[in-house]
Design an enzyme around this catalytic site. Structure first.
Site, PDB file in Angstrom:
ATOM      1  N   ARG A   1      51.720  21.234  24.420  1.00  0.00           N
ATOM      2  CA  ARG A   1      49.734  21.847  25.299  1.00  0.00           C
ATOM      3  C   ARG A   1      49.560  20.947  25.416  1.00  0.00           C
ATOM      4  O   ARG A   1      48.160  21.798  25.896  1.00  0.00           O
ATOM      5  CB  ARG A   1      49.816  22.414  23.744  1.00  0.00           C
TER       6      ARG A   1
ATOM      7  N   ARG B   1      41.210  24.659  23.454  1.00  0.00           N
ATOM      8  CA  ARG B   1      40.936  26.024  22.318  1.00  0.00           C
ATOM      9  C   ARG B   1      40.654  27.899  23.047  1.00  0.00           C
ATOM     10  O   ARG B   1      39.480  28.184  23.030  1.00  0.00           O
ATOM     11  CB  ARG B   1      40.400  26.210  22.109  1.00  0.00           C
TER      12      ARG B   1
ATOM     13  N   ASP C   1      45.992  33.399   7.802  1.00  0.00           N
ATOM     14  CA  ASP C   1      46.794  32.565   8.485  1.00  0.00           C
ATOM     15  C   ASP C   1      48.127  32.350   7.748  1.00  0.00           C
ATOM     16  O   ASP C   1      48.493  31.961   7.011  1.00  0.00           O
ATOM     17  CB  ASP C   1      46.277  30.921   8.290  1.00  0.00           C
TER      18      ASP C   1
ATOM     19  N   GLU D   1      50.833  35.357  17.610  1.00  0.00           N
ATOM     20  CA  GLU D   1      51.753  34.383  18.599  1.00  0.00           C
ATOM     21  C   GLU D   1      52.952  34.822  18.011  1.00  0.00           C
ATOM     22  O   GLU D   1      53.549  34.949  16.552  1.00  0.00           O
ATOM     23  CB  GLU D   1      50.975  32.737  17.193  1.00  0.00           C
TER      24      GLU D   1
ATOM     25  N   HIS E   1      50.836  30.688  21.406  1.00  0.00           N
ATOM     26  CA  HIS E   1      50.078  30.395  19.976  1.00  0.00           C
ATOM     27  C   HIS E   1      48.769  31.052  21.374  1.00  0.00           C
ATOM     28  O   HIS E   1      47.972  31.114  21.758  1.00  0.00           O
ATOM     29  CB  HIS E   1      49.348  29.160  20.372  1.00  0.00           C
TER      30      HIS E   1
END
Length: 288
Positions: free
Chosen positions: A79, A56, A201, A261, A157
């Site tokens: 990832r 994270r 978002d 991103e 990201h």
């Protein structure tokens, strides 16, 4: 001599620019080996280093999925997999005042059912410059021997640390269409700068090659420089309610972070055998 009497004619020469360094670590209690590219003055955030938990923070690589038709988040397997340290001869090494490292991912987990058993090469070069610029170049190649094409999506990201989300602005998005993943609709950005007052978002479409994150309290601007292979910009902050639901995300940490991103996720990229896709982003920061 006091600071008040110092002048340009009497002051000593400026301190030399310190070059970034590359260091390899052995296996440790964080789950495996690491490659550390360091530049004086940098910092890192806390995260869970326990495979297969994705980290994270930093810049996770989202491949080969991002969002599906129902707007359910699917970041793919890149990832969470172990990458191979390699040497990519397709690109010449940078100049000696840069530190760099090359990675290769050419396998997927057996339990990842959303993508057939394609043969692929996902290569990543990371370059750290003497002024702190971070450049990432990704190459995806279809190496199927059965003649089958494959399609994928991709995103860097990127998590950025900010002093205060309420004093953070995103510049360069005015007039762009965006998909809102919170209400599953599409809008046009009318504001000259994007500000934050609640959970956000979004995926902005057909974005320019430079997007800026302005931190008003630190008086710092971070610029995302990207090429045409990454036409979208995703902006995310979970805000208070959602931050409390994420197990590896501190309850108050939404106040000091923003994800911006560079991505190729509005439409899939299709590669035939032996075809290759390349994308680059560079991150730079300066005070003002």
């Amino acid at each position: 001599m006091s600071a008040e009497t110092a002048s340009s004619s009497t002051a000593g020469p400026p301190a030399p620019v310190q070059r970034p360094t590359r260091r390899f670590t052995g296996r440790n209690n964080r789950g495996g080996r690491s490659v550390i590219l360091s530049q004086p003055g940098g910092y890192s955030t806390e995260a869970v280093y326990r495979p297969p938990q994705p980290i994270r923070g930093g810049i996770p690589i989202c491949f080969p999925k991002f969002f599906d038709e129902e707007f359910l988040e699917k970041h793919g397997f890149a990832r969470t997999e172990v990458w191979i340290l390699t040497h990519d001869t397709a690109f010449p090494p940078p100049t000696p005042d840069h530190a760099y490292v090359d990675f290769l991912l050419d396998h997927k987990p057996d339990d990842f059912q959303d993508w057939p058993n394609h043969k692929f090469e996902l290569r990543l070069r990371v370059i750290l410059g003497p002024t702190g610029d971070l450049t990432m170049t990704t190459r995806v190649k279809n190496v199927n021997t059965n003649g089958e094409p494959f399609a994928f999506k991709f995103a860097y990201h990127s998590y950025f640390s900010v002093s205060n989300i309420l004093a953070t602005r995103i510049e360069g998005l005015q007039g762009l269409d965006y998909r809102d993943y919170l209400n599953h609709n599409q809008f046009t950005e009318e504001a000259d700068v994007l500000t934050f007052e609640e959970e956000l978002d979004r995926a902005y479409l057909n974005t320019p090659d430079e997007i800026r994150i302005r931190d008003l309290e630190l008086r710092r601007v971070i610029t995302i420089h990207k090429d045409d292979s990454l036409p979208e910009i995703v902006v995310w902050n979970p805000w208070e309610d959602d931050a409390g639901l994420i197990s590896d995300f501190g309850y108050e940490e939404y106040k000091e972070m923003i994800c911006v991103e560079a991505a190729a996720m509005d439409s899939e990229i299709t590669l035939n055998p032996n075809e290759e896709w390349t994308a680059t982003q560079r991150l730079s920061a300066k005070e003002y």
